[in-house]
Design a protein around this motif. Structure first.
Motif, PDB file in Angstrom:
ATOM      1  N   VAL A  59      -5.534   6.278 -11.637  1.00  0.00           N
ATOM      2  CA  VAL A  59      -4.723   6.971 -10.621  1.00  0.00           C
ATOM      3  C   VAL A  59      -5.052   6.383  -9.240  1.00  0.00           C
ATOM      4  CG1 VAL A  59      -4.229   9.219  -9.555  1.00  0.00           C
ATOM      5  CG2 VAL A  59      -4.761   9.074 -12.018  1.00  0.00           C
ATOM      6  N   TYR A  60      -6.333   6.272  -8.965  1.00  0.00           N
ATOM      7  CA  TYR A  60      -6.795   5.868  -7.625  1.00  0.00           C
ATOM      8  C   TYR A  60      -6.351   4.451  -7.257  1.00  0.00           C
ATOM      9  CZ  TYR A  60     -10.112   5.185  -3.747  1.00  0.00           C
ATOM     10  OH  TYR A  60     -10.673   4.935  -2.517  1.00  0.00           O
ATOM     11  N   ALA A  96      -3.916   3.105   2.808  1.00  0.00           N
ATOM     12  CA  ALA A  96      -4.131   4.130   3.844  1.00  0.00           C
ATOM     13  C   ALA A  96      -4.771   5.384   3.251  1.00  0.00           C
ATOM     14  CB  ALA A  96      -2.801   4.474   4.503  1.00  0.00           C
ATOM     15  N   LYS A  97      -4.431   5.696   2.018  1.00  0.00           N
ATOM     16  CA  LYS A  97      -4.984   6.897   1.374  1.00  0.00           C
ATOM     17  C   LYS A  97      -6.463   6.666   1.023  1.00  0.00           C
ATOM     18  CE  LYS A  97      -4.428  10.978  -0.442  1.00  0.00           C
ATOM     19  NZ  LYS A  97      -4.531  12.105   0.483  1.00  0.00           N
ATOM     20  N   GLU A 100      -7.640  -0.810   5.011  1.00  0.00           N
ATOM     21  CA  GLU A 100      -6.237  -0.599   5.378  1.00  0.00           C
ATOM     22  C   GLU A 100      -5.625  -1.864   5.988  1.00  0.00           C
ATOM     23  OE1 GLU A 100      -5.813   2.990   7.593  1.00  0.00           O
ATOM     24  OE2 GLU A 100      -3.629   2.958   7.404  1.00  0.00           O
ATOM     25  N   LYS A 101      -6.428  -2.596   6.740  1.00  0.00           N
ATOM     26  CA  LYS A 101      -5.934  -3.822   7.389  1.00  0.00           C
ATOM     27  C   LYS A 101      -5.537  -4.858   6.326  1.00  0.00           C
ATOM     28  CE  LYS A 101      -7.277  -6.858  11.158  1.00  0.00           C
ATOM     29  NZ  LYS A 101      -8.345  -7.841  11.157  1.00  0.00           N
ATOM     30  N   MET A 115      -8.212  13.717  -4.291  1.00  0.00           N
ATOM     31  CA  MET A 115      -8.533  12.558  -5.130  1.00  0.00           C
ATOM     32  C   MET A 115      -8.552  12.982  -6.606  1.00  0.00           C
ATOM     33  SD  MET A 115      -8.891   9.789  -3.610  1.00  0.00           S
ATOM     34  CE  MET A 115      -7.989   9.815  -2.105  1.00  0.00           C
ATOM     35  N   PRO A 116      -8.280  12.056  -7.523  1.00  0.00           N
ATOM     36  CA  PRO A 116      -8.295  12.436  -8.937  1.00  0.00           C
ATOM     37  C   PRO A 116      -9.697  12.849  -9.393  1.00  0.00           C
ATOM     38  CG  PRO A 116      -8.061  10.054  -8.666  1.00  0.00           C
ATOM     39  CD  PRO A 116      -7.930  10.645  -7.300  1.00  0.00           C
TER      40      PRO A 116
END
Ligand code: NAP
Length: 493
Positions: free
Chosen positions: A23-24, A30-31, A84-85, A174-175
């Motif tokens: 899942v993750y 971003a998450k 994220e970058k 989060m899962p």
């Protein structure tokens, strides 16, 4: 206080980590970054209670622990920004050329996460290289779930940090299974985790013995996996002739501080200093000895580490033609690490592998070489190191190319006129080195490049634009840097 995890509990943790990974890994960068920043927030939120717990378990002073927690929070936040970058993804795109013979297909490459990562922290960094430390931050940034084997030397601290991570996981939806905290005083627990089929990589910081064992288990599996072990190092320091002549006493002062910093309990501790027989070297030795005699001993992390220091130092000093120069003359208490300096000739060092081994604590040996040729021989005989240092003038460097090249060949961080203790967290840092300092010299455990350890490349060939991951789509919806037809750009394709 905490029971060892049972076989069933390990099985459950690994199964949940495996399910969570699937899942993750699909969540946007971003998450992942939001999750990491929330962990940083929760770590701060643990307040003084966390610091006091760590103080009671490690003997480390309050200021050091506050600083280390600050560093850990910085790591989580800065790796979140890097995640994220997206530079670490190494996204590259080669567009199709239909009229090439044979036709060139459209090929696009990026990194994807490996799977659940099992992490072992070190006793000497209860925050920065432990439960929510650099390995955990790197694995979460890469898109992996994490299972921690808690270090028994700071088990309650580890439990509190794990609580902060689980709270952050809950807040960020989060899962289940994204993070698990496993206790186990026996090595069997570590073995069960490393050899579990759902484990896809291992991060380790600690001793050579521990790291090599985990590496062997990882490689002997039916499906071998990468084990990134950052291990001990003696961090040689070479005193070049002109620099030593100009500044012997100042260098001695600088190094007395570095050798005894944190009671010598750093993997970057300078355990080996190499000079050439001369009046200047004698001044250096005298000054270092005088300063060491006045340094107040302080408690080591725990009785086990204090005992190992006494034993390993005694063994080093018992070796033929090794002489004690000086030890602290200030009264010490039980479990204090008594600073000490020894000396031996270059030939003694070359002939005795015992002197090449880390003595974890405030101990260093000064090697007296006959001449530059012998200094080069010593450099060529050294094993892989996290760091190596030259104390040298510009002329020392340009006149001694063979030495400089030999030292460069064995280290991960090459220092000029400074000390190896203190590892800055930044992109250009390399904290790793050739074996045995580390099991894979191509990777760092400090700085955002450490994320790459827990990811692998995948190339997509001939995929329609709308079916590709966002990172590789023509319109570059994430605005990341990519190499498009051999040019680095953020432009659309
Ligand atoms: P350690 O004794 O190797 O312990 C580290 C972790 O590995 C612990 O969780 C330990 O479990 C586990 N472990 C050790 N031996 C094992 C084995 N044979 N089988 C399975 N698991 C094993 O290291 P430490 O005493 O915590 O740390 C001190 C050492 O770490 C020094 O040598 C220092 O130079 C090095 N260090 C390296 C770095 C780096 O970045 N390179 C940074 C800091 C420290 P148990 O606790 O259950 O024994």
């Amino acid at each position: 206080m905490f029971n060892d995890a049972s076989t069933e509990e390990i099985e459950l943790a690994m199964n949940e980590a495996w399910a969570a990974f699937h899942v993750y890994r699909k969540l946007p960068l971003a998450k992942r970054a939001e999750f990491m920043k929330t962990i940083a927030f929760e770590l701060e939120n643990c307040g003084d209670a966390l610091i006091h717990t760590a103080m009671s378990e490690t003997n480390l002073p309050e200021a050091r622990l506050r600083g280390e927690r600050g560093r850990t929070i910085f790591q989580l936040n800065s790796y979140a920004v890097a995640c994220e970058k997206g530079d670490w993804l190494g996204a590259s795109i080669d567009t199709a050329i239909a009229d090439k013979v044979p036709p060139k297909p459209d090929i696009r490459k990026m990194l994807v996460p490996l799977g659940p990562v099992v992490i072992f922290g070190a006793s000497n960094f209860p925050f920065a290289y432990s439960t929510a430390g650099g390995d955990t931050a790197s694995a979460f940034a890469a898109g992996c779930s994490v299972v921690i084997k808690a270090h028994p030397a700071h088990i309650r601290t580890s439990q509190m940090v794990a609580g902060a991570i689980l709270l952050a996981a809950e807040k960020c939806n989060m899962p289940k299974g994204i993070f698990a905290h496993i206790h186990g005083a026996s090595f069997e627990t570590g073995k069960a985790l490393v050899t579990h089929p759902h484990t896809k990589a291992v991060g380790f910081t600690g001793s050579y013995t521990g790291g090599k064992q985990l590496f062997d288990w990882g490689n002997q599996r039916k499906e071998p996996i990468p084990v990134f072990a950052e291990m001990g190092s003696i961090n040689p320091v070479f005193l070049l002739p002109e620099k030593l002549k100009n500044a012997a006493a100042e260098i001695a002062q600088l190094y007395a501080g570095s050798i005894t910093l944190g009671v010598g309990q750093f993997c970057t501790n300078p355990g080996l200093i190499i000079g050439i027989e001369s009046e200047a070297l004698q001044i250096f030795i005298n000054e270092l000895g005088k300063t060491i005699q006045k340094i107040t001993p302080a408690p080591m992390l725990n009785p086990g580490i204090a005992g190992a220091y006494v034993k390993n130092k005694a063994n080093a000093l018992l070796q033929e033609d090794v002489h004690l120069i000086a030890a602290s003359e200030i009264v010490s208490k039980e479990n204090d690490g008594l600073p000490a300096i020894a000396t031996a000739t270059g030939q003694t060092f070359l002939n005795n592998p015992v002197l090449h081994q880390e003595v974890f604590g405030p101990y260093s040996i000064v090697i007296r070489c006959k001449n530059m040729a012998e200094m080069i021989e010593v450099a060529k005989h050294l094993e892989g190191q996290l760091t190596a240092t030259l104390m040298a003038t510009d002329a020392d460097i340009t006149d001694n190319d063979e030495l400089v090249e030999s030292v460069k060949n064995i280290c991960g961080r090459f220092i000029l006129n400074n000390v190896p203790t203190g590892v800055e967290v930044c992109l250009s840092m390399h904290h790793g080195g050739p074996f045995p300092s580390c099991t894979d010299s191509r990777f760092t455990s400090v700085g955002a490049d450490g994320i790459k350890r827990f990811a692998r490349p995948i190339a997509f060939q001939n995929w329609s634009n709308h079916l590709l991951p966002d990172e590789l789509k023509n319109e570059n919806p994430l605005g990341i840097w990519r190499t498009v037809n051999n040019e680095l750009t953020r432009s659309v394709v």
